[in-house]
Motif scaffolding. Structure first.
Motif, short mmCIF file in Angstrom:
data_model
loop_
_atom_site.label_atom_id
_atom_site.label_comp_id
_atom_site.label_asym_id
_atom_site.label_seq_id
_atom_site.Cartn_x
_atom_site.Cartn_y
_atom_site.Cartn_z
N ILE A 1 61.18 35.63 52.30
CA ILE A 1 61.78 35.48 53.69
C ILE A 1 61.70 34.14 54.07
O ILE A 1 62.82 33.57 54.56
CB ILE A 1 60.97 36.44 54.62
CG1 ILE A 1 61.17 37.71 54.47
CG2 ILE A 1 61.70 35.89 56.08
CD1 ILE A 1 62.61 38.41 54.53
N LEU A 2 60.41 33.31 53.73
CA LEU A 2 60.53 31.90 54.23
C LEU A 2 61.44 31.09 53.53
O LEU A 2 61.90 30.11 54.06
CB LEU A 2 58.96 31.44 54.13
CG LEU A 2 57.78 32.14 55.07
CD1 LEU A 2 56.52 31.69 54.65
CD2 LEU A 2 58.30 31.77 56.31
N GLN A 3 61.71 31.39 52.30
CA GLN A 3 62.65 30.56 51.67
C GLN A 3 64.02 30.49 52.05
O GLN A 3 64.75 29.58 51.72
CB GLN A 3 62.48 31.20 50.09
CG GLN A 3 61.16 30.97 49.31
CD GLN A 3 60.72 29.56 49.24
OE1 GLN A 3 61.66 28.63 48.75
NE2 GLN A 3 59.42 29.32 49.69
N HIS A 4 64.45 31.54 52.66
CA HIS A 4 65.53 31.62 53.20
C HIS A 4 65.90 30.97 54.56
O HIS A 4 67.04 30.85 55.18
CB HIS A 4 66.12 33.22 53.55
CG HIS A 4 66.33 33.75 51.95
ND1 HIS A 4 67.58 33.71 51.38
CD2 HIS A 4 65.49 34.31 51.08
CE1 HIS A 4 67.51 34.44 50.21
NE2 HIS A 4 66.23 34.69 50.03
N LEU A 5 64.69 30.71 55.40
CA LEU A 5 65.02 30.23 56.77
C LEU A 5 65.38 28.82 56.63
O LEU A 5 65.15 28.17 55.72
CB LEU A 5 63.49 30.28 57.28
CG LEU A 5 62.78 31.61 57.72
CD1 LEU A 5 61.68 31.68 58.36
CD2 LEU A 5 64.09 32.45 58.51
N PRO A 6 66.02 28.43 57.83
CA PRO A 6 66.33 26.89 57.84
C PRO A 6 65.13 25.97 57.97
O PRO A 6 64.09 26.38 58.14
CB PRO A 6 67.13 26.77 59.05
CG PRO A 6 66.50 28.08 60.02
CD PRO A 6 66.41 28.91 58.91
N SER A 7 65.64 24.76 57.93
CA SER A 7 64.58 23.63 57.96
C SER A 7 63.90 23.55 59.37
O SER A 7 64.81 24.16 60.25
CB SER A 7 64.99 22.27 57.40
OG SER A 7 66.23 21.71 58.67
N LYS A 8 62.75 23.14 59.52
CA LYS A 8 62.38 22.85 60.75
C LYS A 8 63.52 22.00 61.84
O LYS A 8 63.66 22.35 62.95
CB LYS A 8 60.86 22.05 60.78
CG LYS A 8 60.48 21.80 62.25
CD LYS A 8 59.06 20.92 62.03
CE LYS A 8 58.54 20.69 63.37
NZ LYS A 8 57.20 19.88 63.36
N TYR A 9 64.14 21.00 61.24
CA TYR A 9 64.97 20.34 62.10
C TYR A 9 66.17 21.25 62.40
O TYR A 9 66.58 21.10 63.62
CB TYR A 9 65.55 19.13 61.27
CG TYR A 9 66.82 18.54 61.70
CD1 TYR A 9 66.73 17.43 62.81
CD2 TYR A 9 68.14 18.77 61.41
CE1 TYR A 9 67.87 16.83 63.28
CE2 TYR A 9 69.17 18.27 62.03
CZ TYR A 9 69.15 16.99 63.01
OH TYR A 9 69.95 16.51 63.58
N ILE A 10 66.70 21.93 61.53
CA ILE A 10 67.90 22.96 61.93
C ILE A 10 67.32 23.94 62.96
O ILE A 10 68.00 24.16 64.02
CB ILE A 10 68.37 23.65 60.72
CG1 ILE A 10 69.09 22.35 59.84
CG2 ILE A 10 69.69 24.53 60.93
CD1 ILE A 10 69.71 22.85 58.51
N ALA A 11 66.31 24.49 62.89
CA ALA A 11 65.62 25.54 63.64
C ALA A 11 65.39 25.16 65.12
O ALA A 11 65.99 25.58 66.04
CB ALA A 11 64.74 26.32 63.23
N LEU A 12 65.09 23.71 65.30
CA LEU A 12 64.75 22.84 66.36
C LEU A 12 66.14 22.82 67.11
O LEU A 12 66.66 23.09 68.33
CB LEU A 12 63.98 21.95 66.56
CG LEU A 12 62.62 21.92 66.34
CD1 LEU A 12 61.81 20.81 65.72
CD2 LEU A 12 61.99 22.79 67.08
N GLU A 13 67.06 22.10 66.28
CA GLU A 13 68.45 21.80 66.67
C GLU A 13 69.31 23.10 67.22
O GLU A 13 69.89 22.94 68.14
CB GLU A 13 69.26 21.16 65.96
CG GLU A 13 68.82 19.62 65.60
CD GLU A 13 68.91 18.58 66.40
OE1 GLU A 13 70.18 18.74 67.23
OE2 GLU A 13 68.07 18.33 67.31
N THR A 14 69.21 24.24 66.69
CA THR A 14 69.63 25.13 67.13
C THR A 14 69.12 25.75 68.46
O THR A 14 70.04 26.31 69.23
CB THR A 14 69.69 26.53 65.86
OG1 THR A 14 70.24 25.97 64.68
CG2 THR A 14 70.26 27.65 66.46
#
Length: 356
Positions: free
Chosen positions: A272-285
């Motif tokens: 599951i973790l391999q599919h999650l966005p990067s920390k930057y993308i998650a925060l920007e979202t």
């Protein structure tokens, strides 16, 4: 509750049906990819196209074709506040090369533009834009069949109130058929909206006869739906964005890798973790969704500038406000009984227009 998920439309050996009985993380990833597809449609079509871009057409046509003293202009103008500026900023911030959707959404700008083009071809004012017809077309109008649908139940209350408010004003100003048929301003307004591009906006499904208004019922339907989308329609798809998007596990706008193609492989938390966005993308979202979820105008029926000052509109507006207060009480009672409260269409938090 989902009972089964198939991620692609064409049947094939690598397009299985995922079930809740599959391994927990396998089922979780199938749900995440379904929500990812839904998020892309929501952000591009439901939120941007079907509210901002569609209503901007009505706003521009109003300023082109209706004088500032026209009763329909004065009825609609409070709901157009900030619309052109907001939409102009939104299209560049969200859709330009290197923009937010280009960086934060699966497939980026290319997928976003494809969704916009396909969705616009299918959207109709008299079906997708008009609440009762939309409910009927999607088979969710029956409360006995689908009893837990807060959007439908709260939105119908407000739609009915808007329609009563609009009916009083339209019928009051067009109390004789000739007043409508001879009103060249409103006839030019609706003609520009339905005329195909490049001479008009090409809005499909506006309930009129030919390219003209012939009776007040047509005017009422068009104006009611316009105000409804400006207020309720936009609020329903906009102000819950932080609640949905802030967690990439719940409603991911971006996922890495490829969707699962086997329901039998037992995935792990690491998968599951391999599919999650990067920390930057998650925060920007999260930042984007929080910004989009903010409220920016006075609540429905209460205007920062009063355009209506005639003896027909003032009593209608006063009655509309009283009806909204009664709806507030009804929704408060409903929310006390619901397992999860639905605050997004509470009249006190419902803006007049599209401020963001």
């Amino acid at each position: 509750m989902p009972v089964a998920i198939q991620l692609f439309q064409r049947k094939s050996d690598d397009n299985p049906v995922f079930l809740p009985t599959n391994a927990p993380y396998t089922w979780m990833l199938a749900k995440m990819y379904f929500n990812n597809a839904d998020a892309c449609i929501h952000e591009c079509a439901s939120q941007l196209l079907f509210t901002h871009l569609v209503l901007e057409c009505f706003c521009v046509a109003s300023h082109r074709r209706l004088s500032a003293s026209h009763p329909i202009f004065r009825l609609l103008e409070p709901h157009y506040q900030f619309m052109i500026t907001t939409t102009h900023l939104a299209t560049s911030v969200l859709l330009d090369p290197g923009s937010l959707l280009d960086n934060l959404m699966t497939g980026g700008r290319k997928v976003a533009m494809e969704i916009l083009l396909r969705s616009w071809k299918e959207w109709r004012f008299d079906v997708n834009g008009t609440l009762p017809k939309d409910m009927e077309a999607r088979g969710v109008e029956n409360q006995e069949v689908i009893f837990n649908y807060p959007y439908r139940d709260d939105a119908m209350l407000i739609y009915t109130a808007i329609k009563a408010y609009v009916t009083t004003i339209v019928q009051g100003h067009y109390d004789e058929p000739e007043k409508l048929t001879n009103d060249w301003e409103i006839q030019d307004w609706i003609k520009e909206l339905v005329t195909p591009a490049p001479l008009g906006f090409g809005i499909k499904g506006i309930p009129i006869t030919g390219d003209q208004f012939t009776n007040t019922n047509e005017v009422i339907e068009v104006i009611t739906t316009t105000i409804f989308i400006c207020s309720v329609g936009h609020a329903a798809v906009n102000f819950n964005q932080y609640d949905e998007y802030a967690s990439p596990l719940r409603y991911p706008l971006f996922l890495r890798g490829q969707p699962p193609k086997s329901a039998q492989i037992e995935l792990t938390e690491s998968d599951i973790l391999q599919h999650l966005p990067s920390k930057y993308i998650a925060l920007e979202t999260a930042v984007l969704s929080q910004t989009l979820s903010t409220h920016g105008t006075t609540s429905l029926g209460y205007f920062s500038e009063l355009f209506q000052a005639d003896p027909i509109s003032i009593p209608a507006l006063q009655k509309f406000r009283q009806t909204l207060k009664e709806i507030e009480k009804t929704i408060d009672i409903k929310n006390e009984e619901r397992k999860a409260k639905y605050p997004y269409l509470h009249p006190t938090k419902l803006p007049n227009g599209i401020p963001i």
